[in-house]
Motif scaffolding. Structure first.
Motif, PDB file in Angstrom:
ATOM      1  N   GLN A 263      -8.907 -14.439  32.121  1.00  0.00           N
ATOM      2  CA  GLN A 263     -10.009 -14.627  30.825  1.00  0.00           C
ATOM      3  C   GLN A 263     -10.927 -13.184  30.966  1.00  0.00           C
ATOM      4  O   GLN A 263     -11.798 -13.120  31.534  1.00  0.00           O
ATOM      5  N   PHE A 264     -10.677 -12.474  29.664  1.00  0.00           N
ATOM      6  CA  PHE A 264     -10.037 -12.584  28.433  1.00  0.00           C
ATOM      7  C   PHE A 264      -9.231 -11.164  28.102  1.00  0.00           C
ATOM      8  O   PHE A 264      -9.912 -10.442  27.534  1.00  0.00           O
ATOM      9  N   GLY A 265      -8.583 -10.963  29.089  1.00  0.00           N
ATOM     10  CA  GLY A 265      -7.653  -9.580  28.867  1.00  0.00           C
ATOM     11  C   GLY A 265      -6.474  -9.661  29.723  1.00  0.00           C
ATOM     12  O   GLY A 265      -6.014 -10.698  30.331  1.00  0.00           O
TER      13      GLY A 265
ATOM     14  N   SER B  59      -0.925 -14.652  35.961  1.00  0.00           N
ATOM     15  CA  SER B  59      -2.433 -15.197  35.620  1.00  0.00           C
ATOM     16  C   SER B  59      -3.425 -15.406  36.727  1.00  0.00           C
ATOM     17  O   SER B  59      -2.781 -16.039  37.785  1.00  0.00           O
TER      18      SER B  59
ATOM     19  N   HIS C 257      -2.332 -18.351  30.141  1.00  0.00           N
ATOM     20  CA  HIS C 257      -2.286 -17.640  29.169  1.00  0.00           C
ATOM     21  C   HIS C 257      -0.794 -17.301  28.300  1.00  0.00           C
ATOM     22  O   HIS C 257      -0.069 -17.833  28.976  1.00  0.00           O
TER      23      HIS C 257
ATOM     24  N   CYS D  25      -2.542 -13.276  23.370  1.00  0.00           N
ATOM     25  CA  CYS D  25      -2.210 -14.351  23.915  1.00  0.00           C
ATOM     26  C   CYS D  25      -2.240 -15.437  22.951  1.00  0.00           C
ATOM     27  O   CYS D  25      -2.969 -15.586  22.357  1.00  0.00           O
TER      28      CYS D  25
ATOM     29  N   HIS E  77     -10.617 -16.795  23.486  1.00  0.00           N
ATOM     30  CA  HIS E  77      -9.069 -16.777  23.666  1.00  0.00           C
ATOM     31  C   HIS E  77      -8.757 -16.072  22.378  1.00  0.00           C
ATOM     32  O   HIS E  77      -7.645 -15.034  22.653  1.00  0.00           O
TER      33      HIS E  77
ATOM     34  N   MET F 285      -8.571 -11.985  22.940  1.00  0.00           N
ATOM     35  CA  MET F 285      -7.885 -11.697  24.349  1.00  0.00           C
ATOM     36  C   MET F 285      -6.814 -10.706  23.668  1.00  0.00           C
ATOM     37  O   MET F 285      -5.806 -11.314  23.390  1.00  0.00           O
ATOM     38  N   GLU F 286      -6.830  -9.381  24.004  1.00  0.00           N
ATOM     39  CA  GLU F 286      -5.901  -8.600  23.588  1.00  0.00           C
ATOM     40  C   GLU F 286      -5.623  -7.579  24.455  1.00  0.00           C
ATOM     41  O   GLU F 286      -6.409  -7.260  25.420  1.00  0.00           O
TER      42      GLU F 286
END
Ligand code: CUA
Length: 157
Positions: free
Chosen positions: A76-78, A98, A103, A138, A146, A149-150
């Motif tokens: 969270q978050f990448g 994870s 994810h 994701c 979310h 998230m990249e």
């Protein structure tokens, strides 16, 4: 009396069918999940990734002439590493796990897409061709950020 025993047979048959149905539903729900962990997906302790040889230091490693393995941690978050850098014209096996919640790992614009579950290692192999750049997203809802998230996948010469 005759009718009565026929009814019994039908009742028994019906009961048998119901049991079969329950059996197949249970098998369907449990079977593939177990197979995924035991057969193809090595497991990992999500709370001790720092002690895991593959994931303590997320990276891309050369394992053959044109073969690479990418150890990727989603959180969270990448994604780590970010960017993931791999050579063009090679075979890359991603092993993704994870650190926290479930994810997704999707290389945008390709068919490379997997769910990433804590405790499991999702593996997928891709062939790279031209040098280019891809986004990684994701696609499992994983919390407030979310949608942001990249990651990035760079295919380099
Ligand atoms: Cu990670 Cu959505």
């Amino acid at each position: 009396m005759h009718v009565h025993s026929y009814e019994k047979i039908w009742l028994a048959l019906g009961l048998g069918l119901i049991l079969l149905l329950i059996g197949s539903v249970t098998y369907g729900a449990v079977g593939p999940g177990v197979a995924m962990v035991a057969a193809d997906e090595p497991t990992v302790d999500p709370t001790a990734l720092d002690e895991d040889e593959r994931f303590a230091d997320p990276r891309v490693e050369q394992v053959g002439e044109n073969e690479y393995e990418a150890y990727v941690v989603a959180y969270q978050f990448g994604f780590e590493p970010d960017p993931i850098v791999v050579p063009a014209n090679s075979t890359v096996t991603f092993m993704v796990t994870s650190r926290d919640v479930t994810h997704g790992f999707e290389v945008v614009g390709t068919n490379a897409n997997t769910m990433v579950i804590p405790g499991e290692v999702s593996t997928l192999t891709v062939e790279t061709s031209e040098p280019t750049e891809y986004g990684i997203i994701c696609n499992e809802y994983c919390g407030a950020a979310h949608h942001g998230m990249e990651g990035k996948l760079e295919v380099v010469p």
